[in-house]
Scaffold this motif. Structure first.
Motif, mmCIF file in Angstrom:
data_model
loop_
_atom_site.group_PDB
_atom_site.id
_atom_site.type_symbol
_atom_site.label_atom_id
_atom_site.label_comp_id
_atom_site.label_asym_id
_atom_site.label_seq_id
_atom_site.Cartn_x
_atom_site.Cartn_y
_atom_site.Cartn_z
ATOM 1 N N CYS A 43 33.536 9.809 -14.182
ATOM 2 C CA CYS A 43 33.024 10.956 -13.433
ATOM 3 C C CYS A 43 31.608 11.229 -13.961
ATOM 4 N N PRO A 44 30.565 11.015 -13.152
ATOM 5 C CA PRO A 44 29.211 10.998 -13.691
ATOM 6 C C PRO A 44 28.580 12.375 -13.867
ATOM 7 N N ASP A 45 29.165 13.384 -13.237
ATOM 8 C CA ASP A 45 28.449 14.659 -13.179
ATOM 9 C C ASP A 45 29.333 15.868 -13.463
ATOM 10 N N LEU A 50 23.118 7.062 -3.390
ATOM 11 C CA LEU A 50 22.817 8.479 -3.159
ATOM 12 C C LEU A 50 24.150 9.185 -2.902
ATOM 13 N N HIS A 51 24.432 10.191 -3.699
ATOM 14 C CA HIS A 51 25.721 10.886 -3.582
ATOM 15 C C HIS A 51 25.537 12.393 -3.477
ATOM 16 N N THR A 52 26.581 13.022 -2.977
ATOM 17 C CA THR A 52 26.643 14.476 -3.051
ATOM 18 C C THR A 52 28.019 14.894 -3.538
ATOM 19 N N ARG A 66 34.592 16.956 -4.446
ATOM 20 C CA ARG A 66 34.731 15.651 -3.804
ATOM 21 C C ARG A 66 33.368 14.971 -3.799
ATOM 22 N N MET A 67 33.255 13.870 -4.543
ATOM 23 C CA MET A 67 31.985 13.149 -4.607
ATOM 24 C C MET A 67 31.951 12.089 -3.505
ATOM 25 N N ARG A 68 30.892 12.104 -2.716
ATOM 26 C CA ARG A 68 30.798 11.175 -1.585
ATOM 27 C C ARG A 68 29.375 10.620 -1.455
ATOM 28 N N LEU A 93 23.792 17.104 -4.941
ATOM 29 C CA LEU A 93 23.172 15.798 -4.698
ATOM 30 C C LEU A 93 22.762 15.150 -6.022
ATOM 31 N N HIS A 94 22.946 13.840 -6.116
ATOM 32 C CA HIS A 94 22.495 13.113 -7.306
ATOM 33 C C HIS A 94 22.267 11.639 -6.997
ATOM 34 N N LEU A 95 21.481 11.011 -7.865
ATOM 35 C CA LEU A 95 21.393 9.559 -7.847
ATOM 36 C C LEU A 95 22.551 9.083 -8.708
ATOM 37 N N MET A 96 23.461 8.338 -8.110
ATOM 38 C CA MET A 96 24.595 7.817 -8.868
ATOM 39 C C MET A 96 24.157 6.521 -9.522
ATOM 40 N N LEU A 97 24.010 6.562 -10.833
ATOM 41 C CA LEU A 97 23.550 5.389 -11.583
ATOM 42 C C LEU A 97 24.782 4.582 -11.986
#
Ligand SMILES: [Cu+2]
Lengths: 196, 152
Positions: free
Chosen positions: A67-69, B74-76, B85-87, B107-111
């Protein structure tokens, strides 16, 4: 008539004694009736059971390491709050990270992850059925979902709540995801000092 | 000095290369890019930044790349009554004159598939790719969680 009077008297005595008892044992009162309860999970150092942690305030968080965040934000805020406690308070605290992703999270990986956030934090997990039942007893939610257009494979939708279990093993408080370290600290101290 | 030169420089560029005027890379100002330090044993993390659109048309971030990761998406996060819920999202739009912020919980950059662990204080080079094909190189500062929580 006499009978009625006697019944009335009996009722009076019994209600007042119930009242007196509830005053006397307010710490044993259920804040979340029917919720929470004992469990046993597996950690890198063996089994961990809630009933072995009586006398400690247990801070439980359901999440997963990839889970990154959301998880690092919550665990980071919890860690920052715990740093404010003195060593006497900290002795009465047991932070617990429960992975709901046993497929990807094993004992050693979980332990390393948990300790990154706090040296005392234990990382533990179980099989999915057990975790699902445990989560629903505490009012936590998680579900594995296939995600299209992503190389994640799957994501785990989950609630982000810190569950505070009192020294008596009872669920005492829930700390929400958006709460700041300051607010988390206030919640923890409320249970530590029995001020609910 | 720079402030005085800059409009002139921009004007010069605009006149010299009209084809490049108003690209997303020109119009978007990147604000405070950072990435979260990776806990031991892990290869996923998240990157955050603000994008301010100084132009007069909408721009869209459509991808991001970094030599330090196998993949960036690109995720939110959708907060559905406390369930996060990450999508993935197809793009991240920035309205003309507006600012879009990628930040924790949203919103985030999913690394993903990070090749070497990100340690606090390091810089991570990322290239942002926009819908119009223009690109922008940024350097995200790697931060430990204790550095984020100071802001609360
Ligand atoms: Cu993500």
């Amino acid at each position: 008539m006499k009978l009625f009077f006697r019944l009335f008297l009996a009722l009076l005595v019994s209600t007042s004694s119930v009242y007196a008892w509830s005053l006397f044992s307010s710490s044993g009162e259920e804040r979340y009736p029917g919720m929470g309860g004992d469990f046993t999970l597996q950690s890198a150092e063996g089994e961990i059971s809630l009933k072995d942690l009586r006398g400690k305030v247990v801070l439980m968080y359901f999440g997963y390491t990839s889970c990154p965040d959301v998880c690092p934000t919550s665990l980071g805020a919890l860690s920052t709050a715990l740093k404010q406690l003195d060593s006497k308070e900290m002795q009465q605290i047991q932070p617990l990270f429960i992975s709901v992703d046993p497929e990807r999270d094993n004992g050693d990986k979980l332990q390393e992850y948990s300790r990154y956030f706090h040296p005392k934090m234990i990382g533990a997990t179980s099989n999915l059925d057990y975790l699902q039942a445990l989560a629903s007893r505490y009012g936590a939610y998680f579900r594995k979902v296939e995600v299209e257009n992503s190389s994640m494979g799957y994501a785990v939708d989950h609630s982000s709540t810190i569950f505070v279990v009192g020294k008596n093993g009872k669920l005492m408080d829930m700390i929400q995801h958006s709460d700041s370290p300051k607010r988390i600290l206030e919640h923890i101290r409320m249970t530590l000092e029995n001020r609910h | 000095m720079f402030k005085q030169l800059f409009p002139g420089l921009l004007l010069g560029l605009t006149l010299a290369m009209p084809a490049f005027a108003g690209t997303a890379a020109d119009d978007l100002q990147v604000i405070d890019p950072w990435a979260r330090e990776v806990p031991p044993g892990l290869t996923t993390s998240a990157g955050f930044l603000g994008m301010k659109n100084t132009g007069d048309k909408e721009h869209k971030l459509v991808a991001a790349e970094s030599a330090n990761t196998g993949m960036i998406e690109l995720h939110t996060h959708i907060n559905d009554n406390g369930v996060m819920r990450m999508r993935p999202v197809k793009n991240i739009p920035v309205a003309p004159g507006g600012t879009t912020t990628l930040q924790p919980g949203g919103l985030h950059l999913m690394l993903m598939m990070i090749k070497k662990p990100l340690k606090a204080g390091e810089k991570m080079a990322i290239t942002l790719v926009f819908e119009d094909g223009s690109k922008k190189d940024i350097e995200a500062e790697v931060r430990h969680f204790s550095m984020e929580n100071m802001q609360h």
